[in-house]
Design a protein around this motif. Structure first.
Motif, PDB file in Angstrom:
ATOM      1  N   ASN A  74      37.654  45.268  42.668  1.00 21.99           N
ATOM      2  CA  ASN A  74      36.645  44.405  42.046  1.00 21.99           C
ATOM      3  C   ASN A  74      36.976  42.912  42.172  1.00 21.99           C
ATOM      4  O   ASN A  74      36.283  42.072  41.623  1.00 21.99           O
ATOM      5  CB  ASN A  74      36.402  44.788  40.580  1.00 21.99           C
ATOM      6  CG  ASN A  74      37.617  44.616  39.698  1.00 21.99           C
ATOM      7  OD1 ASN A  74      38.542  43.858  39.991  1.00 21.99           O
ATOM      8  ND2 ASN A  74      37.629  45.338  38.582  1.00 21.99           N
ATOM      9  N   ASP A 105      36.662  40.760  44.722  1.00 25.79           N
ATOM     10  CA  ASP A 105      35.598  39.944  45.319  1.00 25.79           C
ATOM     11  C   ASP A 105      34.442  39.735  44.343  1.00 25.79           C
ATOM     12  O   ASP A 105      33.872  38.638  44.286  1.00 25.79           O
ATOM     13  CB  ASP A 105      35.093  40.564  46.625  1.00 25.79           C
ATOM     14  CG  ASP A 105      36.082  40.388  47.762  1.00 25.79           C
ATOM     15  OD1 ASP A 105      36.876  39.427  47.732  1.00 25.79           O
ATOM     16  OD2 ASP A 105      36.064  41.218  48.695  1.00 25.79           O
ATOM     17  N   THR A 106      34.126  40.753  43.578  1.00 28.36           N
ATOM     18  CA  THR A 106      33.085  40.609  42.557  1.00 28.36           C
ATOM     19  C   THR A 106      33.516  39.590  41.520  1.00 28.36           C
ATOM     20  O   THR A 106      32.730  38.737  41.105  1.00 28.36           O
ATOM     21  CB  THR A 106      32.798  41.968  41.890  1.00 28.36           C
ATOM     22  OG1 THR A 106      32.343  42.873  42.887  1.00 28.36           O
ATOM     23  CG2 THR A 106      31.761  41.850  40.789  1.00 28.36           C
ATOM     24  N   GLY A 115      33.360  36.052  42.776  1.00 27.01           N
ATOM     25  CA  GLY A 115      31.981  35.669  43.079  1.00 27.01           C
ATOM     26  C   GLY A 115      31.153  35.340  41.858  1.00 27.01           C
ATOM     27  O   GLY A 115      30.037  34.842  41.979  1.00 27.01           O
ATOM     28  N   VAL A 118      38.438  32.276  40.417  1.00 26.49           N
ATOM     29  CA  VAL A 118      39.562  32.310  41.359  1.00 26.49           C
ATOM     30  C   VAL A 118      40.734  31.458  40.852  1.00 26.49           C
ATOM     31  O   VAL A 118      41.894  31.847  41.006  1.00 26.49           O
ATOM     32  CB  VAL A 118      39.120  31.912  42.792  1.00 26.49           C
ATOM     33  CG1 VAL A 118      38.768  30.441  42.899  1.00 26.49           C
ATOM     34  CG2 VAL A 118      40.160  32.319  43.813  1.00 26.49           C
TER      35      VAL A 118
END
Length: 164
Positions: free
Chosen positions: A14, A16-17, A20, A35
């Protein structure tokens, strides 16, 4: 909310989710991107507690709590605090109770760890989240941290979080 929200650990599946997730454009100056929070969690593994806020299969937010940090940095460590470090609610998901859920979840984790106070900081001003935090019962301490207002809930076992 469509289902009961829950917290999930950040995993390779998860990640990348998580990175994002975006707040509204007018709020981007008020909170760090996910991030950056995850990078800080990586370098503070014993302190940081990053979690995704999920509603069913939808990612609706991100929070990062901190536990037992030496607030004033003195060698004696006499001012240990725990609280909410970051709160990012996705742009299209705000106003649905997820922020309140996040604060309740952090308070529950602080209680589970034996704590009684929840500390948070926020950017002052009309566009900041001060009204949200004050509405949940946070009281400004008179301190600032990095130009942000410091607030505290003195007794996390008796939060002012019940529905009015």
């Amino acid at each position: 909310m469509t289902t009961a929200p829950r917290l999930e650990k950040i995993t390779p599946g998860n990640f990348d989710t998580a990175i994002g997730l975006k707040v509204r454009p007018d709020q981007e100056h008020l909170v760090a991107p996910v991030v950056k929070s995850l990078a800080e969690a990586y370098v503070h593994p014993g302190v940081a507690w990053p979690r995704l806020i999920m509603d069913g299969e939808r990612t609706v937010g991100f929070l990062m709590a901190f536990f037992d940090i030496n607030w004033d940095g003195d060698e004696a460590g006499t001012d240990l605090r725990s609280g909410l470090w970051r709160l990012n609610i996705a742009a299209g998901e705000q106003g649905r109770g997820y922020g309140r859920f996040a604060v309740e979840a952090v308070a529950a984790e602080i209680r589970r760890r034996g704590g009684t106070r929840l500390t948070v900081t926020w950017h002052p001003g009309e566009t900041g989240p001060e009204g949200f935090y004050l509405g949940l019962g946070f009281k400004p301490t008179g301190e600032t941290s990095g130009g942000q207002t410091v607030g505290v809930l003195e007794t996390v076992g008796v939060l002012a979080l019940e529905e009015e």
